[in-house]
Design an enzyme around this catalytic site. Structure first.
Site, short mmCIF file in Angstrom:
data_model
loop_
_atom_site.label_atom_id
_atom_site.label_comp_id
_atom_site.label_asym_id
_atom_site.label_seq_id
_atom_site.Cartn_x
_atom_site.Cartn_y
_atom_site.Cartn_z
N TYR A 287 1.23 -1.11 0.32
CA TYR A 287 -0.49 -0.41 0.36
C TYR A 287 0.75 1.26 0.04
O TYR A 287 2.12 1.53 0.29
CB TYR A 287 -1.16 0.02 1.31
CG TYR A 287 -1.70 0.90 1.22
CD1 TYR A 287 -3.21 0.56 0.37
CD2 TYR A 287 -1.84 1.98 1.59
CE1 TYR A 287 -4.84 1.58 0.96
CE2 TYR A 287 -2.97 3.04 1.24
CZ TYR A 287 -4.43 3.09 1.69
OH TYR A 287 -5.42 2.87 1.15
N TYR A 337 -6.13 4.95 -7.68
CA TYR A 337 -5.43 4.58 -6.08
C TYR A 337 -7.40 4.25 -6.09
O TYR A 337 -8.52 5.35 -6.03
CB TYR A 337 -5.56 5.32 -5.72
CG TYR A 337 -5.71 6.43 -4.07
CD1 TYR A 337 -5.13 5.57 -3.75
CD2 TYR A 337 -5.89 7.16 -3.01
CE1 TYR A 337 -5.08 5.31 -1.23
CE2 TYR A 337 -6.77 7.12 -2.44
CZ TYR A 337 -5.59 6.07 -1.28
OH TYR A 337 -5.94 6.20 0.06
#
Lengths: 387, 135
Positions: A287, A337
């Site tokens: 991440y 994203y």
């Protein structure tokens, strides 16, 4: 003895919508992602008997999605929220549900549409700050959203360990190299150190290019039992291990929350479930809401000592051709994203061997999800091979 | 002449003591009357012992810089002409970590661990704004 959840479940479907300035309702993007995943898996809508839903910052997708989708005979249905750790969490709960017979095919979906037509990208995530007492002063101080908090965390790493701006640049530049090989990535033009340095400051030490993109879109994955996944349209991606860790309180000074994140408690347990060692990992999907997040997560995962993350990545080992291919689709910095679904989706593509020019060694894929300000964490260990 | 628009939301019942304290140059935080733990931000229940017997009290106003960063984009009238504005997280002697600004400092010389103390700045409309400066 093999953990009963090691390879009990697998991911058999993946749906990714168009990403970026797609001006559609998040609910509709979620629905499209689900249909794409069903088609990808070679299933029929009537096969779907579970639905787990996570909404992003716009918080515009919820339980009624099942009505939009016409799913009327579900055995599992709930809305889940763990911020950036949600995608990993959904897959974990889905894996446990299919392994125990609660449902056969559970769709896990995330969608968001924070970008509004005519509005700047930065406005999408600028909210936040508790509006009471000192919290009401946050706009005066410059505290808006998560970005300054991550910049503050990164600066502490620099102060304590000598981590440099060039280390952050290496993350941004290396991931852009991967993005160039990903037709679905938003930013594919080459990036070098001069280009990184020319990127405007937002909150120093972060340039714009230290920050993830903001995207409208949706991603769905379908989780089923390992047994069912074996003979389906797509190669199965087995869930070998998983864990979560949560609970930091950034308001208390007895925690070094900028440096020591819950990732350190999550990865070892996920690897134990997978009956694997860190040295077995052949690629990572980490991440990357900000460049620093990758460095601190790799440290907490144990790839190097605390504080040495900058030096660890400086030789380009995360980039194409490097020893530890990481964020092979370009990550949240360069592809799109979708919170934790960005690393998850790339892990599924890689696990199937469908990465094309960017395909990396996929024997064991370590996937992280991070939420809040390094507060909430989920880890997945995925593989094309069952235990 | 019209008065400058307020920089701040009007205080409410949950935070009035904080703003009244700032007017007198004091940093006020909540503290548990039962277990003595300090807390931030505003809470109705003590995080340590669960008590709702929470009162406002004067904090020392002394602490150290946990970490810092520099705001490089204006989006509030106060930022105008002040970039880079030094953002800090301060670890107070009371054990809580607060988000604020450090003034009267060279932004390049701020370091984690630096000693700081509370300071009060005034908005154009006269409101007291709690900030910190090097001790």
């Amino acid at each position: 003895m093999t953990h009963p959840m090691n390879s009990a479940a697998a991911i058999c479907g993946l749906g990714i919508t168009a990403m970026g300035r797609v001006y559609r309702d998040a609910d509709d993007l979620a629905a499209e992602a689900v249909y794409l995943a069903i088609e990808d898996a070679g299933l029929k809508k009537s096969d779907i008997d579970g639905l787990l839903i996570n909404a992003g910052v716009g918080n515009a997708v919820s339980i009624p999605l099942h009505i939009s989708l016409g799913l009327q005979e579900l055995n599992v249905l709930t809305f889940m929220q763990g911020y950036g750790s949600s995608a990993g969490q959904m897959i974990q709960y889905a894996a446990m549900a299919v392994a125990n017979g609660l449902a056969n095919y559970i769709v896990c979906v995330f969608a968001d549409a924070p970008l509004l037509e005519g509005q700047r990208t930065g406005a999408a995530y600028a909210g936040g700050g508790r509006r009471n007492a000192m919290g009401s002063l946050y706009p005066l101080y410059g505290f808006a959203g998560a970005l300054p908090m991550y910049a503050l965390a990164a600066q502490r790493h620099m102060d304590l360990y000598g981590t440099t701006q060039e280390h952050f640049a290496e993350i941004a530049i290396g991931q852009r190299k991967w993005a160039a090989m990903n037709p679905a990535a938003t930013k594919r033009e080459p990036l070098d150190l001069a280009g990184y340095n020319a990127s405007p400051w937002v909150v120093e030490p972060f340039h714009v290019l230290d920050c993830c993109l903001v995207s409208n879109g949706g991603v769905a994955v379908i989780v089923t039992s390992a047994e069912r996944a074996r003979d389906m349209k797509q190669p199965p991606v087995y869930v070998r291990g998983f864990a979560q860790a949560h609970g930091h309180d950034a308001g208390m000074s007895n925690q070094d929350a900028a440096i020591h994140t819950p990732a350190a408690r999550s990865a070892p347990r996920a690897l134990t479930m997978a009956d694997a060692k860190l040295s077995d990992v052949t690629q990572c999907q980490i991440y990357d809401c900000y460049t620093y997040t990758v460095i601190v997560t790799l440290e907490d995962y144990g790839f190097c000592k605390k504080g040495e993350g900058g030096q660890f990545i400086a030789d380009g080992k995360l980039s194409p051709g490097g020893a530890l291919p990481t964020n092979t689709g370009g990550g949240e910095l360069s592809s799109y994203y979708m919170w934790g679904m960005t690393p998850v989706a790339e892990a599924v593509i890689q696990g199937r061997g469908q990465g094309g020019a960017r395909q990396a060694k996929n024997d064991l894929i370590l996937v992280s999800g991070n939420g809040g300000v390094l507060n909430y964490h989920a880890t997945l260990v995925l593989s094309p091979e069952a235990a | 002449m019209t008065k400058s628009p307020s920089w701040l939301p009007a205080p409410d019942d949950s935070n009035l003591p904080f703003f009244e304290g700032a007017k007198e140059g004091r940093l006020r935080l909540q503290r548990c009357n039962d277990c003595s733990a300090w807390m931030f931000p505003v809470r109705v229940r003590c995080q340590s012992c669960g008590s709702t017997n929470v009162k406002w009290a004067d904090a020392s106003g002394r602490g150290t810089v946990y970490t810092h960063a520099r705001l490089q984009r204006e989006y509030h009238p106060r930022h105008s002409g002040r970039l880079p504005l030094v953002m800090v997280q301060v670890d107070l002697e009371e054990g809580v970590r607060v988000n604020t600004n450090l003034i009267d400092c060279d932004p390049e010389k701020v370091k984690a661990g630096m000693s700081v103390q509370v300071a009060i700045e005034h908005s154009p409309s006269g409101e007291a704004v709690v900030v910190f400066r090097p001790a």
